[in-house]
Each structure stands twice: as C-alpha cells, then as structure tokens.
Design a protein around this motif. Sequence first.
Motif, PDB file in Angstrom:
ATOM      1  N   GLU A 112      -2.938  -8.656  -9.843  1.00  0.00           N
ATOM      2  CA  GLU A 112      -3.890  -9.659 -10.350  1.00  0.00           C
ATOM      3  C   GLU A 112      -5.059  -8.970 -11.031  1.00  0.00           C
ATOM      4  O   GLU A 112      -5.449  -7.867 -10.668  1.00  0.00           O
ATOM      5  CB  GLU A 112      -4.380 -10.554  -9.209  1.00  0.00           C
ATOM      6  N   ASN A 113      -5.615  -9.641 -12.045  1.00  0.00           N
ATOM      7  CA  ASN A 113      -6.821  -9.112 -12.688  1.00  0.00           C
ATOM      8  C   ASN A 113      -7.862 -10.199 -12.891  1.00  0.00           C
ATOM      9  O   ASN A 113      -8.502 -10.298 -13.943  1.00  0.00           O
ATOM     10  CB  ASN A 113      -6.492  -8.407 -14.013  1.00  0.00           C
ATOM     11  N   PHE A 114      -8.068 -10.988 -11.850  1.00  0.00           N
ATOM     12  CA  PHE A 114      -9.147 -11.960 -11.853  1.00  0.00           C
ATOM     13  C   PHE A 114     -10.470 -11.245 -11.563  1.00  0.00           C
ATOM     14  O   PHE A 114     -10.487 -10.116 -11.065  1.00  0.00           O
ATOM     15  CB  PHE A 114      -8.901 -13.039 -10.795  1.00  0.00           C
ATOM     16  N   ALA A 125      -5.975 -13.385  -1.910  1.00  0.00           N
ATOM     17  CA  ALA A 125      -6.373 -11.991  -1.930  1.00  0.00           C
ATOM     18  C   ALA A 125      -5.346 -11.126  -1.209  1.00  0.00           C
ATOM     19  O   ALA A 125      -4.349 -11.632  -0.664  1.00  0.00           O
ATOM     20  CB  ALA A 125      -7.744 -11.833  -1.274  1.00  0.00           C
ATOM     21  N   TYR A 126      -5.578  -9.829  -1.179  1.00  0.00           N
ATOM     22  CA  TYR A 126      -4.642  -8.914  -0.532  1.00  0.00           C
ATOM     23  C   TYR A 126      -4.366  -9.312   0.908  1.00  0.00           C
ATOM     24  O   TYR A 126      -3.197  -9.364   1.339  1.00  0.00           O
ATOM     25  CB  TYR A 126      -5.171  -7.483  -0.596  1.00  0.00           C
ATOM     26  N   ASP A 127      -5.398  -9.604   1.671  1.00  0.00           N
ATOM     27  CA  ASP A 127      -5.197  -9.945   3.084  1.00  0.00           C
ATOM     28  C   ASP A 127      -4.323 -11.182   3.238  1.00  0.00           C
ATOM     29  O   ASP A 127      -3.494 -11.263   4.160  1.00  0.00           O
ATOM     30  CB  ASP A 127      -6.543 -10.167   3.774  1.00  0.00           C
ATOM     31  N   ASP A 128      -4.501 -12.157   2.333  1.00  0.00           N
ATOM     32  CA  ASP A 128      -3.706 -13.388   2.409  1.00  0.00           C
ATOM     33  C   ASP A 128      -2.231 -13.110   2.120  1.00  0.00           C
ATOM     34  O   ASP A 128      -1.335 -13.623   2.805  1.00  0.00           O
ATOM     35  CB  ASP A 128      -4.236 -14.415   1.412  1.00  0.00           C
ATOM     36  N   SER A 140      -5.066  -4.816  -7.711  1.00  0.00           N
ATOM     37  CA  SER A 140      -6.200  -5.564  -8.242  1.00  0.00           C
ATOM     38  C   SER A 140      -6.843  -4.759  -9.363  1.00  0.00           C
ATOM     39  O   SER A 140      -7.189  -3.588  -9.182  1.00  0.00           O
ATOM     40  CB  SER A 140      -7.255  -5.809  -7.153  1.00  0.00           C
ATOM     41  N   VAL A 141      -6.978  -5.383 -10.519  1.00  0.00           N
ATOM     42  CA  VAL A 141      -7.689  -4.782 -11.646  1.00  0.00           C
ATOM     43  C   VAL A 141      -8.852  -5.701 -11.983  1.00  0.00           C
ATOM     44  O   VAL A 141      -8.656  -6.893 -12.266  1.00  0.00           O
ATOM     45  CB  VAL A 141      -6.763  -4.621 -12.870  1.00  0.00           C
ATOM     46  N   SER A 142     -10.063  -5.163 -11.931  1.00  0.00           N
ATOM     47  CA  SER A 142     -11.246  -5.976 -12.247  1.00  0.00           C
ATOM     48  C   SER A 142     -12.298  -5.081 -12.873  1.00  0.00           C
ATOM     49  O   SER A 142     -12.165  -3.851 -12.886  1.00  0.00           O
ATOM     50  CB  SER A 142     -11.803  -6.641 -10.979  1.00  0.00           C
ATOM     51  N   GLY A 143     -13.346  -5.690 -13.381  1.00  0.00           N
ATOM     52  CA  GLY A 143     -14.386  -4.915 -14.045  1.00  0.00           C
ATOM     53  C   GLY A 143     -15.015  -3.877 -13.142  1.00  0.00           C
ATOM     54  O   GLY A 143     -15.227  -2.724 -13.538  1.00  0.00           O
ATOM     55  N   HIS A 214      -3.216  -1.825  -0.739  1.00  0.00           N
ATOM     56  CA  HIS A 214      -4.006  -2.478  -1.778  1.00  0.00           C
ATOM     57  C   HIS A 214      -4.474  -1.412  -2.759  1.00  0.00           C
ATOM     58  O   HIS A 214      -5.218  -0.500  -2.392  1.00  0.00           O
ATOM     59  CB  HIS A 214      -5.215  -3.178  -1.144  1.00  0.00           C
ATOM     60  N   VAL A 215      -4.031  -1.521  -4.002  1.00  0.00           N
ATOM     61  CA  VAL A 215      -4.456  -0.617  -5.072  1.00  0.00           C
ATOM     62  C   VAL A 215      -5.593  -1.304  -5.820  1.00  0.00           C
ATOM     63  O   VAL A 215      -5.385  -2.354  -6.440  1.00  0.00           O
ATOM     64  CB  VAL A 215      -3.294  -0.299  -6.032  1.00  0.00           C
ATOM     65  N   ASP A 216      -6.777  -0.731  -5.759  1.00  0.00           N
ATOM     66  CA  ASP A 216      -7.992  -1.361  -6.293  1.00  0.00           C
ATOM     67  C   ASP A 216      -8.503  -0.529  -7.459  1.00  0.00           C
ATOM     68  O   ASP A 216      -9.030   0.569  -7.269  1.00  0.00           O
ATOM     69  CB  ASP A 216      -9.037  -1.442  -5.176  1.00  0.00           C
ATOM     70  N   VAL A 217      -8.328  -1.018  -8.679  1.00  0.00           N
ATOM     71  CA  VAL A 217      -8.717  -0.285  -9.880  1.00  0.00           C
ATOM     72  C   VAL A 217      -9.844  -1.025 -10.588  1.00  0.00           C
ATOM     73  O   VAL A 217      -9.660  -2.177 -11.011  1.00  0.00           O
ATOM     74  CB  VAL A 217      -7.523  -0.089 -10.831  1.00  0.00           C
TER      75      VAL A 217
END
Length: 412
Positions: A112-114, A125-128, A140-143, A214-217
Amino acid sequence: MKLGDVVDPDDLVHGRPLDGVRILALEQMQALPWATQLLTRLGAEVVKVEAVGTGDQGRGSLPAMTDPEGRRVGATFLRTNLNKRSMCVDLKSDRGRQLVLDLARRFDVVAENFKGGALARLGLAYDDVAAVHPAVVYLSVSGFGSSGSPYADMPAFAPIVEAMSGIYEMKRQGDDPPVVAPVGALGDIGTALFGVIGVLAALRHRDQTGRGSHVDVAMLDAMVAMTDIVTNFWSMGLRGGELGPLLMHGFRARDGWFVVQVGREHQFARLVEAIGRPEWAADERFATRQGWLDHLDVLRDGIETWAADKTSMEAARALGAVGVASGPCLSDEQVVADPHVAARNMLVEVPRTDGVEQPVLVPGNPVKISGVAEGPETRVPWLGEHTDAILAEELGLDADSIAALRADGVVG
C-alpha cells in the motif's frame, strides 16, 4: 519491443524468479505501482485494488488516452501498470474492508502507498492484515514512513521529498528558483526500487524463518539515500553545491551538447591529447585538479573548438576511444531512436485504444537475467476489469453475490 512480444521464447522453460509470488496492491500514482510493475516483470502476479468509480489517481493524469469505454487513462497510469489485474473496492465500507482482509489471506504480499496512518484508520494496516495472515509481507510506501517522522501529517509527491533531500538547493544557482523534478520521478522510482528490495529481502526472510514482516519505506528516506552527496559532501567541508575538484561539465558540439567527466590526472592527459592540446598536461595552470576548474574557460574554449565540426555523439565517441568518459545529451526523439535502447529492449510499445496511430512508449525492464525471458507483457487493466473474476476465483462468490455488492457500491 511491442506489447506481447517475447525476446526469446525458449527461455520461458526456465520460468521467472518470482513465479508463484502473489501481491495484493492497494496502490495509486507512481511510487508503489512502479515497484509492483517491476515485480510482475520478475514473475509476480499483481492484483491492483482501486477506488470504486475513480480508480487510481494516475488514471486522471495528463497527457492521456481513452479506454474502449471512453474513460481517461493517464500517462502516469500507463507507465506503471502493465501486467496487472484491476478490481474496485470501497475501502471505507465495512464490507469492502472485509473483502480485502479475506483476499489478503491468499496473497504473499500486501502493498500500500496511502498517506501514513490512513490504512490504520480503515482497519487495513499491517497489524490488521497480520492478524488474519501472520506470514504476510506487508509493504508500506509513504512520504515520511509509518512511524517516527515529525512530517507524518504532510502529503508528499516526488518533487516534495526531492526538495527536502537537499538536492534542489545544492544544485540551485544564485537567485534562480529551484529546478523542480530535474530527472523525472526520482522520488517515485528511487523509492520504488527500495520497496522492491525490501519485499525481496522480506520474502527471503520468510523462507528462512516462516515469519512475515512489515517493510516500511519512506520516500524522504529513499531520497536522502539517493542524494547521498548532499550530506556526505557537507560533512567533508564542501558548501553551496561544490562538488570538489572534479571536471564534470557539458560542452557544445556542432549539433548540441556532450558531457565529460574527468576526475584523475591520467584522464586529463588523455583529454587534452585528444583535443590537440597535449602541452596542457604539463601546463602549470592545470597542474592540480582545482586548476582544471579555476581555468575551465580555457579548457572549454579548447574542447569546444575541437568539437565544433563534430556531432555530440562523434565527440563523445572520440573521447571514449581514448578512455575519457563522455556522452551526448540526447533529446527525447533521439532517445526513442537510440540503438542501445532498441538493442536492450528498453521501450515497450503499447497500442492506443482511441484511434491514435502512435503507440504509447513505456520503459522496458532494466533488470536483465540470464535464462529468464523478457516478456510477454500485457496491457494495463481497464478500471475494475477483473473485479468479478477475482471475487469468484479467490473468494468463491457467485454472480448474485457480486451483483449485490456492486449494487450497494462495495465493489465496482
């Protein structure tokens, strides 16, 4: 290379590295879609989840073509969504959320990239997702990342994080405004590459441990990494865009410009020999690397006088032949016609569906792997084109159930 072409059909027997990997992508615009498109080129299957009615924001970009139903399909979408299937789900509805959670169980990766925190508020989210699929790799890709940033509430597109990386200010001249997006979507594609690396590493980690992750970029993190000279050079005493004593400049030829990079004394000697000024190798003015820059006007006159009767490619070829790195500054039309680009299958022709003869050109796969076929690639999906098939295949829903969901606006 045309859509559907295979460079070497015999290579298909070897399969692709990511055959069997399934990705459920809640994505829009460019950063994540570029990443998932690259993953499809490596063999992954991607199901793209879009908003009911409007779809991925990239569909609304310009320039655009129209699909067979007359709906806009923008350039951003066309560049980043080959080889995918599209379904439309209302993520804000309880039933839509449950559909996504039910689907997630059947996929290796959910991406996701919200905006940071948006899917947590929707219960996706990841936990869900991990609660129903503990082995999931969740990208997750976000600013500004999923946690820890003071900028978490700020929206971001590529130029925003590029600016915040420091590279715009480093390259800005005098009182001129910054040049925005000077290399296309560096902020998007640079981030996408880190996302792909993270997914591949997480899949390998799961193979070894059985555990998801969870990959958080963050796009800004990616840009700080991509523009590493900003902070590194500052720490070593350079200021205001200084690059140190390095000859890295553009010079004019008969038909345009070419770029030269010289960073070592033996390269400088070869350069001045090639342009017919061998005595400059022993000239006191050029005895140091700083001297090359202090007397750049002299060098420029000599190089451009030598190149005046040459095309930019001829000049670059001549310098390259003696070991001096050089290349022409190509126009858009020249890149499209470039023999290297053709030889490496780096443009894919996507036929238009609105009567325009010129096909849309999309960059090909830059990752070449021996024993792995390039292509065939499939066109971008039309909005919600595969909703019914995915719900039937993955969740076993019958036609009446799907019709009821569509009537209630849960799917499209």
